[in-house]
Every structure is written in structure tokens, then in C-alpha cells.
Design a protein around this motif. Structure first.
Motif, PDB file in Angstrom:
ATOM      1  N   ALA A  10       2.417  74.502  52.482  1.00 34.17           N
ATOM      2  CA  ALA A  10       3.346  75.250  53.334  1.00 34.17           C
ATOM      3  C   ALA A  10       2.917  76.703  53.500  1.00 34.17           C
ATOM      4  O   ALA A  10       3.125  77.308  54.547  1.00 34.17           O
ATOM      5  N   ALA A  35       2.664  70.569  57.661  1.00 34.39           N
ATOM      6  CA  ALA A  35       3.411  70.538  56.407  1.00 34.39           C
ATOM      7  C   ALA A  35       4.815  71.100  56.591  1.00 34.39           C
ATOM      8  O   ALA A  35       5.055  71.911  57.486  1.00 34.39           O
ATOM      9  N   ALA A  36       5.729  70.689  55.720  1.00 41.12           N
ATOM     10  CA  ALA A  36       7.032  71.357  55.660  1.00 41.12           C
ATOM     11  C   ALA A  36       6.762  72.840  55.409  1.00 41.12           C
ATOM     12  O   ALA A  36       5.987  73.189  54.528  1.00 41.12           O
ATOM     13  N   GLY A  37       7.388  73.700  56.183  1.00 35.95           N
ATOM     14  CA  GLY A  37       7.175  75.138  56.049  1.00 35.95           C
ATOM     15  C   GLY A  37       6.024  75.668  56.887  1.00 35.95           C
ATOM     16  O   GLY A  37       5.923  76.867  57.112  1.00 35.95           O
ATOM     17  N   LEU A  38       5.130  74.786  57.323  1.00 37.93           N
ATOM     18  CA  LEU A  38       4.002  75.212  58.165  1.00 37.93           C
ATOM     19  C   LEU A  38       3.752  74.149  59.232  1.00 37.93           C
ATOM     20  O   LEU A  38       2.733  73.480  59.264  1.00 37.93           O
ATOM     21  N   ASN A  39       4.746  73.991  60.092  1.00 37.37           N
ATOM     22  CA  ASN A  39       4.619  73.034  61.190  1.00 37.37           C
ATOM     23  C   ASN A  39       3.706  73.610  62.270  1.00 37.37           C
ATOM     24  O   ASN A  39       3.465  74.818  62.319  1.00 37.37           O
ATOM     25  N   ASN A  81       4.182  74.283  65.256  1.00 34.12           N
ATOM     26  CA  ASN A  81       4.756  75.312  66.122  1.00 34.12           C
ATOM     27  C   ASN A  81       4.931  76.664  65.425  1.00 34.12           C
ATOM     28  O   ASN A  81       5.456  77.602  66.020  1.00 34.12           O
ATOM     29  N   SER A  82       4.480  76.776  64.164  1.00 34.28           N
ATOM     30  CA  SER A  82       4.443  78.111  63.551  1.00 34.28           C
ATOM     31  C   SER A  82       3.499  79.018  64.338  1.00 34.28           C
ATOM     32  O   SER A  82       3.693  80.235  64.376  1.00 34.28           O
ATOM     33  N   CYS A  83       2.462  78.426  64.885  1.00 32.23           N
ATOM     34  CA  CYS A  83       1.453  79.203  65.622  1.00 32.23           C
ATOM     35  C   CYS A  83       1.303  78.743  67.075  1.00 32.23           C
ATOM     36  O   CYS A  83       1.060  79.559  67.951  1.00 32.23           O
ATOM     37  N   PRO A 107      -5.872  75.968  56.609  1.00 31.96           N
ATOM     38  CA  PRO A 107      -5.874  74.539  56.281  1.00 31.96           C
ATOM     39  C   PRO A 107      -4.524  73.904  56.625  1.00 31.96           C
ATOM     40  O   PRO A 107      -3.481  74.429  56.244  1.00 31.96           O
ATOM     41  N   PHE A 155       3.085  66.684  62.348  1.00 31.00           N
ATOM     42  CA  PHE A 155       3.459  67.999  62.872  1.00 31.00           C
ATOM     43  C   PHE A 155       3.257  69.082  61.813  1.00 31.00           C
ATOM     44  O   PHE A 155       3.929  70.100  61.807  1.00 31.00           O
ATOM     45  N   MET A 182      11.678  78.594  55.027  1.00 35.05           N
ATOM     46  CA  MET A 182      11.600  77.350  55.807  1.00 35.05           C
ATOM     47  C   MET A 182      11.228  76.173  54.917  1.00 35.05           C
ATOM     48  O   MET A 182      11.797  75.077  55.048  1.00 35.05           O
ATOM     49  N   LEU A 183      10.284  76.401  54.013  1.00 37.70           N
ATOM     50  CA  LEU A 183       9.878  75.320  53.109  1.00 37.70           C
ATOM     51  C   LEU A 183      11.084  74.791  52.342  1.00 37.70           C
ATOM     52  O   LEU A 183      11.293  73.572  52.269  1.00 37.70           O
ATOM     53  N   VAL A 211      -2.319  70.208  56.853  1.00 40.63           N
ATOM     54  CA  VAL A 211      -2.205  68.775  56.576  1.00 40.63           C
ATOM     55  C   VAL A 211      -1.403  68.124  57.698  1.00 40.63           C
ATOM     56  O   VAL A 211      -0.690  68.794  58.441  1.00 40.63           O
ATOM     57  N   GLN A 271      13.370  72.705  54.353  1.00 39.46           N
ATOM     58  CA  GLN A 271      12.852  71.371  54.675  1.00 39.46           C
ATOM     59  C   GLN A 271      12.659  70.519  53.424  1.00 39.46           C
ATOM     60  O   GLN A 271      12.773  69.299  53.476  1.00 39.46           O
ATOM     61  N   PRO A 275       9.775  79.193  61.593  1.00 45.26           N
ATOM     62  CA  PRO A 275       8.791  80.286  61.536  1.00 45.26           C
ATOM     63  C   PRO A 275       7.899  80.307  62.772  1.00 45.26           C
ATOM     64  O   PRO A 275       7.545  79.254  63.311  1.00 45.26           O
ATOM     65  N   ARG A 276       7.526  81.502  63.161  1.00 43.00           N
ATOM     66  CA  ARG A 276       6.707  81.660  64.362  1.00 43.00           C
ATOM     67  C   ARG A 276       5.878  82.932  64.221  1.00 43.00           C
ATOM     68  O   ARG A 276       6.404  83.972  63.821  1.00 43.00           O
ATOM     69  N   ARG A 277       4.577  82.846  64.563  1.00 36.89           N
ATOM     70  CA  ARG A 277       3.701  84.019  64.520  1.00 36.89           C
ATOM     71  C   ARG A 277       3.985  84.887  65.741  1.00 36.89           C
ATOM     72  O   ARG A 277       3.677  84.494  66.874  1.00 36.89           O
TER      73      ARG A 277
END
Ligand code: FES
Ligand code: FES
Lengths: 194, 152
Positions: free
Chosen positions: B125, A83-87, A89-91, A73, A81, B109-110, A75, B113, B54-56
Motif C-alpha cells: 500500500a 493494492a488496498a491503499g494504492l489503487n 486511480n491514486s495516480c 512497484p 486495481f 486509505m489502507l 501488485v 480498506q 488518495p490521489r496524486r
């Protein structure tokens, strides 16, 4: 490998894939009618899942030809881009990357992000989308020439026709989409009714 | 050949350019703190820091990383990371531990930010980091605890 990937993508294309007609195949009783018909043809691209999935109106992106909610999920976030912590470009990287552990790929492009809220199209009629696209207050300050450039040359728009293994490309090609956009503008950039 | 920095040290790797970073970390460099869970960017176990975000690592081919700066759990440091590590330890957050290096990356990272995230912001996050042992409540509490120590 690339050719096999492309072939697989074409062969796997489900029923949503449709032809995109060239401008000279689109007629109308007068310029205005033809212009609206041209935009309706452009709508095959604008309302294709490859484009709509990242043009949500509320919430985050959707995925797949059935446009199910993105998993995990996601947001929208303040910068479109994630959520903070899960932008995003994380994936998502700068290109489509085939999976090594199963078929399919993770899509990518530089940049990779959601269209702004003002450009949200999901659930909107083609007439509403047309009005949004033409409105500089909602289209990022673009005039018609800038819209043509965006449709014909923008890399992330172009990703819709090269979406990687496991995804149906948008119909036609970016070049054809650009030609339709040019013809639509040349005939007065009229929006379809409804 | 790809040259990049991993945990502060420059490394030149002679592997198939399509090899995912995760394979390189675990199989070539024996940095096994980063885990394999799914290989398709669905679980978050393989999360590392790439140029500070962070990056997978399972969907990041080594050929895309020329000149990049990668930090794995073995090389993490910094204010937010230290606070996260201390909170994780104090609460005994991990159960089996498999997902946890990825969880720690996202949590760090959270906090970089958003210094004082709400429950909802934490959930948003951390949505990409799955925990088979369902340590989610402890993760959330630990992030709040870490945020409080950063305040002071
Ligand atoms: S192993 Fe990379 S996200 Fe699951
Ligand atoms: S602690 Fe076991 S998977 Fe998270």
C-alpha cells in the motif's frame, strides 16, 4: 499542443513500431490458413507493449517498450486495481496527463485497470493467446461478436493507439484492428499453430 | 473557472485549466501541508483525498475536478485518520516531515480498506510514498499500532 504531442510521439517511435496490414493484404491457401494469418497480423497489436503491459500473467503491470516492472512497484490486487491503499486511480486519471516538470505524460483512461488474470498474455505464444481470447471461460463470457465489439470499440483497448506523450502507439489503428478481427471471425476464427 | 469542494468549503478557481491541483492548493490557497516532491507521480508527497480516495495532486489538472470533493491533510478527519494521527504522534514517525502528509493519506486509505493489514500489505500500500529520511520502519509500526486501536 495536441498536434505537437502526437508528432513527438510519432517521431519518437522506436524500432518496435510496425505497420499493420489491412485484411485484403492477407492471403492464405484456404479460409482456415487465411484466418490464422489474420490472427497472426492481429498479434502485432495483441503482443505490443502497449497492450501486454497491462495483461500480466503474474504480479502487477509493466511499463515502457522494454516492459520493465511498474515503478512504483504495484501488485494486481483483488479487483485488478492495485493494492488496498494504492489503487490504480491514486495516480492514473481518466485521460493522459502531460507532466509539467519534464517531458512525458502519465497515462489515463476511464476505466484504468489491469486485465484479469485469465486474460494474462505476457510470455504466452500467439496460439495460447488466441485460445484464451476465444474461450468464454477466460474472456469474460464473450462470444465472437462481443470480441469484435471489444476490439473495435472498447475505449481502453483504443487507448493503445493514443497512449500519450512518451509512449509508442500500437501499430495501425483501432479501426484496422477491428477490421482484422472481423475478417478473422468471418474466416472461421482459426488460431495460428504453435 | 472550476468549482469544487476543498476541505468542506466550495471554491471557485480562476486559473489555467491545466494547472495541477497541487499548484492550486499550495500557491493559490496556501494549503501547504501537501508537498511537492517530483511532479510526476513518483514520490507520493502530493497525495490528497479526491472523492474519498488518495490521489496524486501533481498529475491532476484543475479542469478535471469540476464538482469534486478534495480533502487535504489540513481537513482530514474520521476514525481511521484519527487513529493514524495518534499513532504517528506517539511514535514520532516524521523526521523532516516532507513526505508525511502523503504517507498519512495512504495509511488512512489502507486502514479503511483493510482494518488489520500485514507487513506485506502495508508495504504494498505504501510503495508509492517515498521517504527521503527512510522512516519506513516507523511508518509500518505506526500503521500496526493504529490498526490495533481501531480493533478495540
Ligand atoms: S509530487 Fe506528486 S507524486 Fe511526487
Ligand atoms: S520524513 Fe523526511 S522525507 Fe519522509
Amino acid at each position: 499542443m495536441l498536434r505537437m504531442t502526437l508528432m513527438a510521439a510519432v517521431l519518437a517511435a522506436p524500432a518496435v513500431a510496425q505497420e499493420l496490414r489491412a485484411p485484403d493484404q492477407i492471403t492464405g491457401a484456404n479460409d482456415a490458413a487465411r484466418s490464422a494469418a489474420l490472427f497472426t497480423e492481429m498479434g502485432k497489436v495483441l503482443q505490443h507493449p502497449r497492450c501486454l503491459n497491462c495483461h500480466p500473467v503474474t504480479g502487477g503491470p509493466t511499463q515502457g517498450d522494454d516492459m520493465h516492472p511498474h515503478n512504483p512497484p504495484i501488485v494486481r490486487g483483488e479487483a485488478d486495481f492495485g493494492a488496498a491503499g494504492l489503487n490504480c486511480n491514486s495516480c492514473h486519471g481518466t485521460e493522459n496527463i502531460p507532466y509539467l516538470t519534464r517531458t512525458g505524460s502519465i497515462p489515463g483512461h476511464d476505466p484504468w485497470q489491469l486485465a484479469p488474470v485469465s486474460m494474462g498474455w505476457q510470455g504466452r505464444s500467439l496460439a495460447e493467446i488466441c485460445a484464451q481470447i476465444k474461450d468464454p471461460a477466460r474472456n469474460g463470457g464473450k462470444d465472437l461478436a462481443a470480441i469484435l465489439d471489444h476490439h473495435a470499440r472498447d475505449g481502453l483497448v483504443g487507448w493503445g493507439w493514443a497512449p500519450g506523450e512518451g509512449r509508442t502507439p500500437a501499430p495501425g489503428s483501432q479501426q484496422l484492428f477491428g477490421e482484422l478481427t472481423r475478417a478473422w471471425i468471418d474466416t472461421g476464427a482459426v488460431c495460428p499453430a504453435g | 473557472m472550476t468549482t469544487l469542494t476543498i476541505n468542506g468549503a466550495e471554491r471557485t478557481l480562476d486559473v489555467d485549466p491545466d494547472t495541477p491541483l497541487l499548484w492550486v492548493l499550495r500557491d493559490e490557497l496556501r494549503l501547504t501541508g501537501t508537498k511537492f516532491g517530483c511532479g510526476v507521480a513518483q514520490c507520493g508527497a502530493c497525495t490528497v483525498m479526491l472523492n474519498g480516495m488518495p490521489r496524486r495532486a501533481c498529475v491532476t489538472p484543475i479542469r478535471t475536478l469540476a464538482g469534486a470533493d478534495v480533502t487535504t491533510i489540513e481537513g482530514m478527519s474520521g476514525r481511521e485518520y484519527d487513529a493514524v494521527q495518534a499513532a504517528w504522534r506517539a511514535l514520532d514517525v516524521p523526521q523532516c516531515g516532507w513526505c508525511q502528509s502523503g504517507q498519512v493519506m495512504s495509511a488512512t486509505m489502507l486502514l479503511q480498506q483493510l482494518p488489520a493489514p500485514t507487513d506485506q500489505q502495508i508495504d504494498e500500500a505504501m510503495a508509492g510514498n517515498i521517504c527521503r529520511c527512510a522512516t519506513y520502519h516507523r511508518i509500518r509500526t505506526a500503521i500496526h499500532d493504529a490498526a490495533r486501536t481501531l480493533e478495540g
